[in-house]
Write an enzyme that holds these catalytic residues in place. Sequence first.
Site, short mmCIF file in Angstrom:
data_model
loop_
_atom_site.label_atom_id
_atom_site.label_comp_id
_atom_site.label_asym_id
_atom_site.label_seq_id
_atom_site.Cartn_x
_atom_site.Cartn_y
_atom_site.Cartn_z
CB THR A 136 0.21 10.78 1.76
OG1 THR A 136 0.07 9.38 1.76
CG2 THR A 136 1.34 11.18 0.85
CE LYS A 157 -4.00 6.86 9.01
NZ LYS A 157 -3.10 6.54 10.10
CD GLU A 184 -3.55 -1.69 3.04
OE1 GLU A 184 -3.58 -0.85 3.95
OE2 GLU A 184 -3.97 -1.46 1.90
CG ASP A 185 -1.73 2.58 6.49
OD1 ASP A 185 -2.11 2.17 5.37
OD2 ASP A 185 -2.00 3.72 6.93
CG ASP A 228 -1.69 1.20 1.46
OD1 ASP A 228 -2.35 1.62 0.49
OD2 ASP A 228 -1.67 1.76 2.57
CG LEU A 229 1.77 5.67 -1.85
CD1 LEU A 229 3.25 5.41 -2.13
CD2 LEU A 229 1.17 6.53 -2.97
CG ASP A 230 -1.79 7.42 0.48
OD1 ASP A 230 -0.85 8.17 0.17
OD2 ASP A 230 -2.80 7.28 -0.24
CE LYS A 250 -5.93 -0.94 -0.69
NZ LYS A 250 -4.80 -0.15 -0.20
CB SER A 255 -2.11 2.85 -3.73
OG SER A 255 -2.67 4.06 -3.30
CB ALA A 256 -7.53 3.33 -2.44
C1 BG6 Z 1 -5.77 5.89 0.06
C2 BG6 Z 1 -5.77 6.77 1.29
O1 BG6 Z 1 -4.50 5.36 -0.14
O2 BG6 Z 1 -6.15 6.63 -1.10
C3 BG6 Z 1 -7.13 7.45 1.44
O3 BG6 Z 1 -5.48 6.00 2.43
C4 BG6 Z 1 -7.48 8.19 0.15
O4 BG6 Z 1 -7.09 8.33 2.53
C5 BG6 Z 1 -7.44 7.23 -1.03
O5 BG6 Z 1 -8.78 8.77 0.25
C6 BG6 Z 1 -7.75 7.91 -2.37
O6 BG6 Z 1 -6.74 8.83 -2.66
P1 BG6 Z 1 -6.78 9.90 -3.84
O7 BG6 Z 1 -5.35 10.38 -3.91
O8 BG6 Z 1 -7.19 9.17 -5.10
O9 BG6 Z 1 -7.76 10.94 -3.45
MG MG Z 2 -2.71 3.14 3.60
#
Ligand code: BG6
Ligand code: MG
Length: 219
Positions: free
Chosen positions: A16, A44, A168-169, A8-10, A144, A113-114
């Site tokens: 972030t 998250k 994953e966090d 996962d990224l964030d 997710k 990542s989402a």
């Molecule tokens: C996830 C974050 O990785 O991405 C969420 O944990 C975030 O907080 C989601 O809403 C979507 O991100 P983005 O950059 O497409 O708005």
């Molecule tokens: Mg995350």
Amino acid sequence: MIKGCIFDLDGVIVDTAKYHFQAWRRLANELGFDFTEEENEKLKGVSRVESLKLILSWGGVEKSPEEQAELAARKNEWYVELISNMTPEEILPGVKEFLDELKLEGIKIALGSASKNAPAILERVELTAYFDAIIDGTKTTRSKPDPQVFQLGAEALGLQPSETVVFEDAPKGIDAALNGGFWAVGVGDPANLGHAHLVIPGFKDFTFDKLIAALPVKS
Ligand code: BG6
Ligand code: MG
């Protein structure tokens, strides 16, 4: 045998969440309410649209789908501005060393990542070259805890879930990994990630050997 890792990224590679919080809070404040860091935890791993819906519900505010699209775009503009200043110094401790080790071990690496901003963030922190596959929020149709993002990652790497570890966090991200039959490593607090196969506080001093030793997987 473990042949791949999906990150996962964030909250795993970079922090972030603080930028998402700043941008969402600015939006909430413009709409006349506020929300707490504790509530922010619930965002998250949650997609942009779903996050907005949750925040509006906390503020007791109703918006049409058109208005919601405009609000989500406004938040994203602020978020993009914040991440445009990111530097490689913002990579979380130990992440780069762990990625280097995976490369040496011949382990395939994917991002799951989402976030639709994931490729831009990887560029900003100069990590793009490490990834054999990048699955972001533009490539998925289900959020997710649906395992789709990780399934697409494993497919792109040519691996089975049983050969792949997800980092994953977010509790929902761990659910997604487990729902897809992946090995799941929680990065953060065991209090909310206890359902993972393993929980680590972060990547500092974490090694591939420690990962393999901790998972009941045949080598
Ligand atoms: C996830 C974050 O990785 O991405 C969420 O944990 C975030 O907080 C989601 O809403 C979507 O991100 P983005 O950059 O497409 O708005
Ligand atoms: Mg995350």
